[in-house]
Write a protein that holds these residues in place. Structure first.
Motif, short mmCIF file in Angstrom:
data_model
loop_
_atom_site.label_atom_id
_atom_site.label_comp_id
_atom_site.label_asym_id
_atom_site.label_seq_id
_atom_site.Cartn_x
_atom_site.Cartn_y
_atom_site.Cartn_z
N ASP B 32 55.44 -2.90 3.69
CA ASP B 32 54.36 -3.77 4.19
C ASP B 32 53.38 -2.99 5.04
O ASP B 32 52.16 -3.13 4.92
CB ASP B 32 54.95 -4.92 5.02
CG ASP B 32 55.68 -5.91 4.14
OD1 ASP B 32 55.13 -6.26 3.09
OD2 ASP B 32 56.78 -6.32 4.52
N ILE B 35 51.17 -0.79 2.83
CA ILE B 35 50.13 -1.56 2.14
C ILE B 35 49.01 -1.90 3.12
O ILE B 35 47.83 -1.71 2.84
CB ILE B 35 50.73 -2.85 1.54
CG1 ILE B 35 51.80 -2.51 0.51
CG2 ILE B 35 49.65 -3.69 0.91
CD1 ILE B 35 52.61 -3.70 0.06
N SER B 75 49.95 6.58 1.21
CA SER B 75 50.84 5.61 0.56
C SER B 75 51.78 6.31 -0.41
O SER B 75 52.95 5.94 -0.51
CB SER B 75 50.02 4.54 -0.15
OG SER B 75 48.90 5.08 -0.76
N LEU C 54 50.88 -6.78 -2.30
CA LEU C 54 50.19 -5.69 -2.99
C LEU C 54 49.03 -6.23 -3.83
O LEU C 54 47.98 -5.61 -3.93
CB LEU C 54 51.16 -4.96 -3.90
CG LEU C 54 51.67 -3.60 -3.42
CD1 LEU C 54 52.62 -3.04 -4.45
CD2 LEU C 54 50.53 -2.64 -3.20
N THR C 58 44.88 -5.12 -3.61
CA THR C 58 44.11 -4.36 -4.60
C THR C 58 42.63 -4.73 -4.63
O THR C 58 41.83 -3.92 -5.05
CB THR C 58 44.66 -4.58 -6.02
OG1 THR C 58 45.69 -5.53 -5.97
CG2 THR C 58 45.17 -3.29 -6.59
N ALA C 100 49.30 1.97 -5.79
CA ALA C 100 49.87 0.62 -5.87
C ALA C 100 51.16 0.64 -6.67
O ALA C 100 52.16 0.01 -6.29
CB ALA C 100 48.87 -0.34 -6.51
N VAL C 103 53.92 2.36 -4.58
CA VAL C 103 54.39 1.49 -3.50
C VAL C 103 55.20 0.34 -4.07
O VAL C 103 56.24 -0.05 -3.53
CB VAL C 103 53.20 0.98 -2.66
CG1 VAL C 103 53.64 -0.08 -1.69
CG2 VAL C 103 52.54 2.13 -1.92
N ALA C 104 54.73 -0.22 -5.21
CA ALA C 104 55.46 -1.33 -5.82
C ALA C 104 56.85 -0.89 -6.25
O ALA C 104 57.84 -1.58 -6.04
CB ALA C 104 54.68 -1.87 -7.02
#
Lengths: 187, 97, 154
Positions: B32, B35, B75, C54, C58, C100, C103-104
């Motif tokens: 979290d 992000i 990230s 997420l 985006t 993304a 991280v996902a």
């Protein structure tokens, strides 16, 4: 890491890899000139030097392009992609403010019909860029994408999400896929 | 009219920044925070860009480019780190890089 | 150096009413971008789990940046500036999905999601089937080296 394979590279494959890398080198030089914001002999020369140095230092396996590219259908793909990007962005934005913000989502396994890394990457990028869907996991050997889809509850919605990814693949193959794969998908 | 745009857009962006900061601080999970900080960086890009568009100068274009380039680093590196954390049993069988 | 180029470059238009209209469009674009950013922040606060958040994240990353770049191009009205800004969009388009995805993937594997909000999860059985020996797929970064062509270079 495959250290041994480096030693047995023959002269022909090395030359072939240089030709395959040419589009990448050109793209890097163009990017270099865009970053400097000028087109002078100095930026071209330094750009070529930097591009070669970067591709030597950070070597990646060459991407196999399909050898077919249809600019018209690629423009169609881009247009469709931009349209979806705008619509989906505002849908997700409104959802953030909606009274019931708990979206039920799903992780779908989608079997792509292509075997090309390049097309798979393109589809994954497009799927991830459009808000509402996201590639969680990639299975390269079986050409599977695991897509996290926001707001998908009923079987109907799940099928729609699945068909959407496949139609993205269809459009991208129409623009950039190899002849065989496009023929196979065409129907 | 420019003043109205400036204050409305600035207000929304500032509020967004505060909310994102809250998410970075509170978490709850590392993912979290990553992000949220990623979006915070994008917010910065948008603030820098909006400033250029509103006041009509182009001095901060290099800043925008650099932010867009380095945005991925944080990230991605943290994502690798999370994956390697001992709590994730699923990552046990992954091949060595 | 960049400032010189901007000054020297030709502008899109010179007439006054057109300029006002373009400035107006630029203002609308900035407001939209700001709205998207705020919506993303609100989504990040309100959405239930990391994977859903997420999705909220985006949109300023892509559409917001595109809108702001368009606004700059419209208000500065110079081709050189537009060319300088293209890398921003290109980098965003290329890097945002990768980060993304990573991280996902990390979030999924670390269990940072709420299974109750998932209507269907077709990944979990495959992970279970593959067992601890091999996860489905190497993702974008792990190369098993089998399906890849031979490695050249020095």
């Amino acid at each position: 890491m495959t250290d041994n394979s480096v030693a047995v590279v023959s002269e022909t494959s090395r030359r072939a890899s240089l030709r395959e890398q040419l589009p990448l080198l050109v793209a890097l030089v163009v990017l270099w000139m865009l970053l400097w914001g000028s087109l002078t002999p100095l930026t071209i020369v330094t750009g070529i030097v930097v591009a070669i140095a970067v591709t030597r230092a950070f070597y990646l396996p060459p991407v196999e392009l399909s050898g077919r590219f249809n600019p018209f259908w690629f423009a169609v793909f881009l247009g469709r992609f931009l349209g979806e990007l705008v619509i989906a962005s505002f849908q997700v934005a409104l959802q953030a403010f909606a009274a019931t913000p708990v979206p039920r989502s799903a992780i779908l396994r989608i079997e792509l019909r292509t075997r090309s890394d390049f097309i798979m990457t393109g589809v994954s990028l497009a799927v991830s860029l459009v808000p509402g869907s996201l590639v969680v996991e990639v299975d390269r050997t079986n050409a599977r994408l695991y897509v996290h889809q926001l707001n998908a509850r009923t079987p109907d919605e799940l099928e729609k999400a699945r068909a959407h990814v496949l139609s993205l693949e269809h459009d991208l193959l129409r623009a950039w896929g190899s002849r065989d794969e496009w023929q196979a998908v065409r129907s | 009219m420019i003043d109205v745009v400036l204050s409305v857009a600035g207000g929304m962006l500032a509020l967004a920044g505060l909310l994102l900061l809250y998410r970075v601080v509170v978490g709850p999970s590392l993912v979290d925070r990553v992000i949220a900080s990623d979006v915070l960086l994008t917010t910065l890009i948008i603030v820098v860009g909006a400033d250029m568009a509103i006041s009509g100068h182009t001095r901060t274009i290099p800043l925008m480019v650099v932010l867009a380039v380095i945005g991925i680093l944080g990230s991605v590196s943290v994502a690798r780190f999370v994956q390697r954390a001992p709590s994730t049993s699923a990552s046990g069988g992954e091949g060595e890089l | 150096m960049i400032a010189d180029l901007v000054r020297a470059s030709t502008t899109f238009v010179d007439s006054e009413p057109v300029a006002t209209i373009l400035d107006g469009i630029a203002a609308v674009l900035i407001l939209l971008a700001a709205f998207l950013t705020l919506a993303a922040a609100v989504g990040l606060i309100r959405f239930p789990d990391a994977l859903a958040r997420l999705h909220a994240a985006t949109k300023p990353q892509i559409l917001g940046v595109i809108l702001v770049v368009a606004a700059i191009a419209l208000s500065v009205r110079s081709w050189v500036v537009l060319l300088l800004l293209i890398p921003v969009i290109v980098f965003q388009l290329l890097t945002a999905p990768i980060s993304a995805h990573m991280v996902a993937r990390a979030g999924y594997r670390a269990g940072d999601y709420d299974p109750d909000t998932l209507a269907v999860d077709e990944l979990a059985p495959d992970v279970a089937a593959a067992g601890r020996s091999e996860l489905p797929g190497g993702g974008l970064d792990d190369e098993p080296g089998t399906a890849q062509g031979q490695r050249g270079g020095s």
